[in-house]
Design an enzyme around this catalytic site. Structure first.
Site, PDB file in Angstrom:
ATOM      1  CE  LYS A   1     -70.473 -31.274   4.328  1.00  0.00           C
ATOM      2  NZ  LYS A   1     -71.729 -30.569   2.974  1.00  0.00           N
TER       3      LYS A   1
ATOM      4  CE  LYS B   1     -75.200 -27.763   5.508  1.00  0.00           C
ATOM      5  NZ  LYS B   1     -75.636 -27.805   4.954  1.00  0.00           N
ATOM      6  NE  ARG B   2     -70.436 -35.716   3.404  1.00  0.00           N
ATOM      7  CZ  ARG B   2     -69.023 -34.903   3.394  1.00  0.00           C
ATOM      8  NH1 ARG B   2     -67.516 -34.916   3.859  1.00  0.00           N
ATOM      9  NH2 ARG B   2     -68.383 -34.163   2.034  1.00  0.00           N
TER      10      ARG B   2
ATOM     11  CB  THR C   1     -78.844 -29.329  -3.391  1.00  0.00           C
ATOM     12  OG1 THR C   1     -77.904 -30.126  -2.309  1.00  0.00           O
ATOM     13  CG2 THR C   1     -78.236 -29.152  -4.148  1.00  0.00           C
TER      14      THR C   1
ATOM     15  CG  HIS D   1     -69.858 -32.703  -7.463  1.00  0.00           C
ATOM     16  ND1 HIS D   1     -70.837 -32.189  -6.975  1.00  0.00           N
ATOM     17  CD2 HIS D   1     -70.302 -33.533  -8.498  1.00  0.00           C
ATOM     18  CE1 HIS D   1     -71.945 -32.029  -8.133  1.00  0.00           C
ATOM     19  NE2 HIS D   1     -70.773 -33.390  -9.149  1.00  0.00           N
TER      20      HIS D   1
ATOM     21  CE  LYS E   1     -82.136 -31.053  -1.494  1.00  0.00           C
ATOM     22  NZ  LYS E   1     -81.451 -31.990  -1.236  1.00  0.00           N
TER      23      LYS E   1
END
Length: 835
Positions: A566, A560-561, A669, A369, A673
């Site tokens: 990111k 998100k985290r 993911t 991952h 969504k």
């Protein structure tokens, strides 16, 4: 392998209309039983618990039938091992999959209750902290919906990762006692109680076999708690088994009998700490040791349980274990299962090493991952050997045999041997869990096409050259049951009215929406659904943040985290640029209106991520209180992001921020969504964004920034962040405002560490290189949003193209290509007719 093709219409739904009255009676009975124990007026929580037990009754009937069928029809079973399962609330999902939601609403209406009010009473299960755990939850749903004989295994954490509060703009962590009011969905299984060993020493067996014994261990008992996982209207209810740590009876009484009651109690508490908290902070030595103990604890109990079940169905020859058992390792956290199975087969069952190794490799499969080498899990050899001495010895033996094989194929290539060894030598000896997982599994998969290419080309290049057939791709997916039908019922109903219900189990059916994108009346209905969702989220923002936002504005969402790769910071730079435009020339700014929404947790020890949260809130404080931005720009940080908050936020989003540095996100993911709920994506060509682009088409997505190979080229050919600073006046203005304290006048240097990371420390995630492309692409998105007809058309086409990203498709590929398992149909008696 897709689910069996069938039509899910009211006329052949076996649950439709069968028991609204029975549901109501059961609900009342459970409530009366609860009140009989204590005399008080029923609260919403009481009604929730009564409703949960009512639904659970129906789950348990199918659960028992399912498990009995798996024993009556001996079949190969899948065991999905994950240290996280981010399940979210279970009530609504269970009602949907059982086909009971409409009947439940009717029953509650008769009692003067509203289903939505009761659903809100449920605590999110604190069993995961991000995408890894949510993926595992989607996979469990798909395995049950596809009638696969499958089990999830993990830890029953008493406390979730943490509850996030925002105080004075900063993240503050408090415990997440999600089990405070109990969990109506689980049942304890004290009959499944296994000893798990730690520490101790090794000695040779005295039976002349040359075997090894692991003795003088400290033991912890693992007790099972089971949760039913229903498939969608197919009578299959699979099992999620979570382990809770219990002190051994003799361990406590030994001290008690010697008069040391305090130590007996203290050691009991220390023993049970293993399953207390999800993911302790790993920058403290004691924390790392606890994390290692957590990983082995759940793996050891799980492997015992798997072997017990194998024997129960008549398994005698362990060489047949891979024919009956498939074990999927969700990342490296369960990789210690590989030496644990070897220990069981060699030490306890007496198999020869080579036979045991052949069985082990054929049994395990590994999902990677991460594309970041520094994120691959390693353990100091001295720590690993102290906690698990026998396993370290087995790993050394595996490594010796493996490197002998490599040496034969690549004689004299010592550098290759060093790279491929299960033991790292850099900066002290470490156990490389990813290398162990690759060597000990027959299948290694990435989770997007780009990610799988990177692990073959770079991360595991040596292993791919050795075993090219072992590597494959399984692009992630999401379950449409939770991430459209449950979280966005109005949109789900609109879709169903126009194309039927089959999309719920065959997401490719959404392609039937394509011609409807050209229908003005359908587009108008689509917009009304989106607006209602945005109004609901706006009400939540007013309640949680005391901030009014305009539902007609563009809802620009990054949830998100919080992590530097990111690139929430890139989003903030754009927000500040918009703010400056509005102040500098109010008439020329983004007057279509934009609400920028952030949510996500930072790891407690991750200073830079927590500083980014502070910056987001500091910018929000300035922007939201400046008259120049009124009606044009708002910034929101929503605290304590979890599945339930995602279910409010994702259906309301217009623009989905998927802006990680190309080559750093394995898949994602959240991108799926958002797109499934009609948001348009702004993103880099990273992770699954690449495949989303392929599905939706260039005209229906906003792509910007460097590609993976271009990012890699900046590392090889040199990169000068100051070049971007000096050549882009807008970027310079933004960075100077942050570094000079515009958003922190009480502490002008507060955010300088963030700008220093960009200018003085190499900008490792290439924010400055992508800034101009990102801002220009955001301008294009704002322009398109002003044309609501065009925006709505693209929104519909995004949803229509999401068929590939169903977790049913992903699980079908795992089942047919890796696990070699087939569906097992569960047959139950037809329900009696109503009345």
């Amino acid at each position: 392998m897709m689910a069996e093709k069938k039509t899910l219409t009211p006329s052949n739904n076996p649950y439709k209309g069968m028991d609204a009255e029975a549901l109501k009676n059961s609900l009342v009975n459970h409530l009366e039983y609860s009140q009989a124990k204590d005399e008080y007026s029923a609260t919403r929580l009481d009604y929730f618990n009564s409703l949960a037990l009512t639904v659970r009754d129906r789950l348990f009937e199918r659960w028992i039938d399912t498990q009995q069928t798996y024993y009556k029809k001996p079949c190969k079973r899948v065991y999905y091992l994950s240290l996280e399962f981010l399940m979210g609330r279970a009530l609504d999902n269970s009602m949907i999959n059982l086909g009971l939601r409409e009947e439940t609403e009717k029953a509650l209406d008769d009692l003067g209750l509203h289903l939505e009010d009761l659903v809100e009473q449920e605590y999110d299960a604190g069993l995961g902290n991000g995408g890894l755990g949510r993926l595992a939850a989607c996979f469990l749903d798909s395995m049950a919906t596809m009638a696969l004989p499958a089990y999830g295994y993990g830890i029953r954490y008493e406390y979730g990762i943490f509850f996030q509060h925002i105080r004075d703009g900063a993240q503050v962590e408090t415990p997440d006692p999600w089990l405070r009011y109990g969990n109506p969905w689980e049942i304890p299984r004290p009959e499944y109680l296994y000893p798990v060993h730690f520490y101790g020493r090794l000695q040779n067996k005295d039976d002349g076999t040359g075997g090894v014994e692991w003795v003088d261990t400290q033991d912890v008992m693992a007790m099972a708690y089971d949760t039913p996982i229903p498939g969608y209207r197919n009578d299959t209810v699979n099992n999620l088994r979570l382990w809770s740590a219990k002190a051994t009876r003799d361990f406590e009484l030994g001290y008690f009998n010697h008069g040391d009651y305090e130590r007996a109690v203290g050691d009991k508490v220390a023993t049970e700490t293993i399953s207390k908290v999800l993911y302790p902070n790993d920058n403290v030595f004691e924390g790392r040791e606890l994390r290692l103990k957590q990983e082995y604890f759940f793996v050891a109990a799980t492997m015992r349980d798997i072997i017990r079940r194998f024997k129960k169905v008549g398994g005698k020859k362990y060489t047949t274990l891979p024919d009956k058992v498939a074990v999927q390792l969700n990342d490296t956290h369960p990789a210690v299962a590989i030496p644990e199975l070897m220990r069981i087969l060699v030490d306890e069952e007496g198999l020869a090493w080579d036979t045991a190794w052949d069985v082990t490799v054929k049994t395990f499969a590994y999902t990677n991952h991460t594309v970041l080498p520094e994120a691959l899990e390693t353990w100091p050899v001295d720590l690993f050997g102290r906690v698990l001495p026998r396993h370290l010895q087995i790993i050394y033996d595996i490594n010796y045999n493996f490197l002998q094989e490599v040496e034969k194929l690549y004689p004299g290539d010592t550098e290759r041997l060093r790279r491929m060894s299960l033991i790292g030598e850099e900066g002290g000896k470490t156990v490389r869990m990813a290398n162990l997982a690759v060597v000990g599994s027959h299948s290694v998969n990435g989770v997007s096409a780009l990610h799988s290419d990177i692990i073959k080309r770079d991360l595991f290049r040596d292993f791919y050259q050795l075993w090219p057939g072992r590597f494959n791709n399984k692009t992630n997916g999401i379950t449409p049951r939770r991430w459209l039908k449950s979280c966005n019922p109005a949109l789900a109903d609109l879709i169903t009215r126009h194309i039927g219900e089959d999309w719920i189990i065959d997401l490719d059916e959404l392609k039937k929406l394509i011609p409807l994108a050209e229908d003005p009346a359908f587009r108008e209905q689509w917009r009304r659904v989106k607006l209602a969702n945005k109004e609901r989220l706006a009400s939540y923002i007013l309640k949680s943040n005391n901030l009014r936002v305009e539902p007609h504005s563009l809802f620009d969402c990054q949830v998100k985290r919080i992590h530097e790769y990111k690139r929430q910071l890139l989003n903030v730079l754009h927000v500040i640029a918009l703010y400056n435009r509005l102040k500098d020339a109010p008439a020329s700014g983004d007057r279509g209106g934009r609400t920028v929404i952030f949510a996500g947790k930072a790891a407690p020890g991750y200073y830079a991520a927590k500083l980014i949260i502070r910056l987001i809130n500091a910018v929000a404080e300035v922007v939201n209180n400046d008259g120049h931005t009124r009606g044009a720009l708002k910034v929101v940080f929503l605290a304590n992001y979890n599945v339930s908050l995602a279910e409010k936020l994702i259906p309301a989003a217009d623009l989905s921020e998927q802006i990680s540095t190309a080559g750093t996100e394995a898949s994602g993911t959240g991108n799926m969504k958002f797109a499934l709920n009609g948001a348009l994506t702004i993103g880099t060509l990273d992770g699954a964004n690449v495949e989303i682009l392929e599905e939706v088409g260039q005209d229906n997505i906003f792509i910007f920034g460097l590609k993976t190979e271009e990012v890699e080229a900046t590392w090889r050919g040199g990169y000068d962040p100051w070049q971007y600073y000096h050549s882009d006046g807008e970027l310079k203005w933004v960075l100077d405002m942050i570094s000079q304290g515009y958003f922190s006048p009480e502490d002008p240097g507060m955010f300088r560490r963030l700008t220093d990371s960009l200018l003085h420390h190499g900008d490792p995630y290439r924010l400055l290189a992508d800034f101009r492309s990102y801002v220009d692409t955001q301008d294009a998105a704002a322009t398109l949003y002003r044309d609501q007809e065009a925006w709505t058309r693209k929104s519909i086409l995004n949803v229509a193209a999401m068929g590939k990203f169903s977790s049913d498709r992903t699980i079908g590929e795992y089942a047919s290509e890796i696990w070699k398992v087939k569906p097992v149909k569960i047959t139950r008696p037809a329900p009696p007719p109503p009345g």
